[in-house]
Enzyme design. Structure first.
Site, PDB file in Angstrom:
ATOM      1  N   ASP A  35      27.504  38.529  39.811  1.00 43.67           N
ATOM      2  CA  ASP A  35      28.202  38.776  38.441  1.00 43.67           C
ATOM      3  C   ASP A  35      27.395  38.309  37.454  1.00 43.67           C
ATOM      4  O   ASP A  35      27.791  37.708  36.545  1.00 43.67           O
ATOM      5  CB  ASP A  35      29.752  38.269  38.306  1.00 43.67           C
ATOM      6  CG  ASP A  35      30.476  38.606  39.677  1.00 43.67           C
ATOM      7  OD1 ASP A  35      30.202  39.646  40.279  1.00 43.67           O
ATOM      8  OD2 ASP A  35      31.294  37.630  39.897  1.00 43.67           O
ATOM      9  N   GLU A 206      35.608  47.698  38.837  1.00 45.41           N
ATOM     10  CA  GLU A 206      35.519  46.209  37.973  1.00 45.41           C
ATOM     11  C   GLU A 206      34.511  46.250  37.168  1.00 45.41           C
ATOM     12  O   GLU A 206      33.605  47.043  37.048  1.00 45.41           O
ATOM     13  CB  GLU A 206      35.876  45.231  38.904  1.00 45.41           C
ATOM     14  CG  GLU A 206      34.778  45.417  40.080  1.00 45.41           C
ATOM     15  CD  GLU A 206      34.911  44.245  41.330  1.00 45.41           C
ATOM     16  OE1 GLU A 206      36.049  43.762  41.491  1.00 45.41           O
ATOM     17  OE2 GLU A 206      34.291  44.182  42.323  1.00 45.41           O
TER      18      GLU A 206
END
Ligand code: FUB
Length: 323
Positions: A35, A206
């Site tokens: 991420d 997401e």
């Protein structure tokens, strides 16, 4: 003396030539990280990733800085769970902002499954990009589900008119919400609404991100499951940060010869030469441990119509690129 000068000049010229031809490799630094949030602070590239481990071990964030995208310096534990009183596990997905000489670090913690649980998206602050960051509010900034979105995976977008927006959301829903100027909370828009759903398509999962280019708002996100090979990135283009956004297509995905599960990205935009780099994580080939994620950088380009050209993921990475 003359021979020594010539020698020094030759060494200098060789060093400069080597620096100019230096090339990154993918992954850009060692370790299991995911991420990645890309930011340019104090004329340096910065990457703030999730520590990719079991949820109980996701208790700190390291950061990495570079002047050229090739050589990276590690800054250990820039934000620690001990400095966030309400965080208990699963600290994920940094999002960074610089405002009035302070650095803000948005993150998710606790992986809440319902509104009764404590956790969600928080924000920490520091005087320097390398921290140490400390929790700003003593509680989460967003602590509940709105429009079905799990409060994880924040992204901070600063619009030209000075407005700050938080875009976030897991569990297949994305929201955009306007932030108070001191980041201490969220504010309603003139229509009285606070949490605006901008889920662009049923494929959205997401990892949202937004940037503006030539007057258009680009909304990007991750699709598929993050532990598997099909994790990928798609995008839409709109006329406002509030949408609407309609999915255009995938621009980042696995290459069975290079790596799998390429997703949850961010971007560097180098204003000097209008170049763009995509920073993302992927799994090494043949590795089926979902947490074995590594941070990579490749070039991102646009076609004449402003569409994002599908990214070719590489082992070589990108050449040195000064700011
Ligand atoms: O490890 C953290 C989680 O993995 C993120 O928040 C998800 O988006 C996925 O990338």
């Amino acid at each position: 003396m003359r021979i020594r000068n010539v020698l020094v000049q030759t060494i200098l010229a060789t060093a400069l030539a080597l620096a100019a031809t230096a090339h990154a490799e993918n992954p850009v630094f060692p370790g299991w990280y995911a991420d990645p949030e890309a930011a340019i602070f104090q004329n340096q590239y910065w990457i703030y990733p999730t520590t990719s481990a079991r949820y109980g071990e996701q208790t700190y964030f390291d950061a990495f800085s570079s002047t050229d995208l090739v050589h990276w310096t590690k800054h250990e534990s820039v934000l620690r769970m001990a400095d966030v009183p309400w965080a208990k596990k699963a600290m994920w997905a940094p999002a960074m902002a610089e405002k009035d000489g302070k650095y803000y670090f948005f993150f998710a913690a606790n992986d809440i499954q319902n509104d009764k649980a404590l956790g969600g998206i928080g924000v920490a602050v520091a005087d320097r990009p390398e921290g140490p960051f400390k929790d700003l509010l003593g509680r989460p900034l967003i602590d509940a589900f709105h429009n079905g979105a799990q409060p994880i995976d924040p992204f901070v977008f600063h619009d030209d008119d000075g407005s700050w927006y938080l875009i976030y959301g897991g569990w297949k829903h994305a929201n955009v919400v306007k932030l108070k100027p001191d980041f201490s909370g969220v504010v309603a828009t003139p229509d009285g609404k606070t949490y605006h759903e901008i889920t662009p398509s049923p494929q959205y999962v997401e990892g949202p991100l937004m940037f503006k280019r030539n007057g258009k708002y680009y909304f990007m996100w991750s699709e598929g499951g993050w532990t598997g090979p099909d994790y990928s990135v798609a995008y839409a283009i709109g006329d406002s940060p509030m949408g609407p956004f309609k999915r255009i297509g995938k621009i980042l995905q696995q290459d069975p010869k290079i790596g799998t599960g390429a997703g949850h990205h961010s971007v560097f935009h180098v204003a000097r030469d209008d170049s763009w780099f995509i920073v993302y994580h992927r799994h090494p080939l043949g590795d089926t441990d979902g947490n074995h994620r590594e941070v990579c950088i490749d070039r991102m380009t646009f076609d004449a119509q402003g569409h994002i050209v599908p990214v070719q993921i590489t082992r070589e990475g990108v050449p040195a690129h000064a700011l």
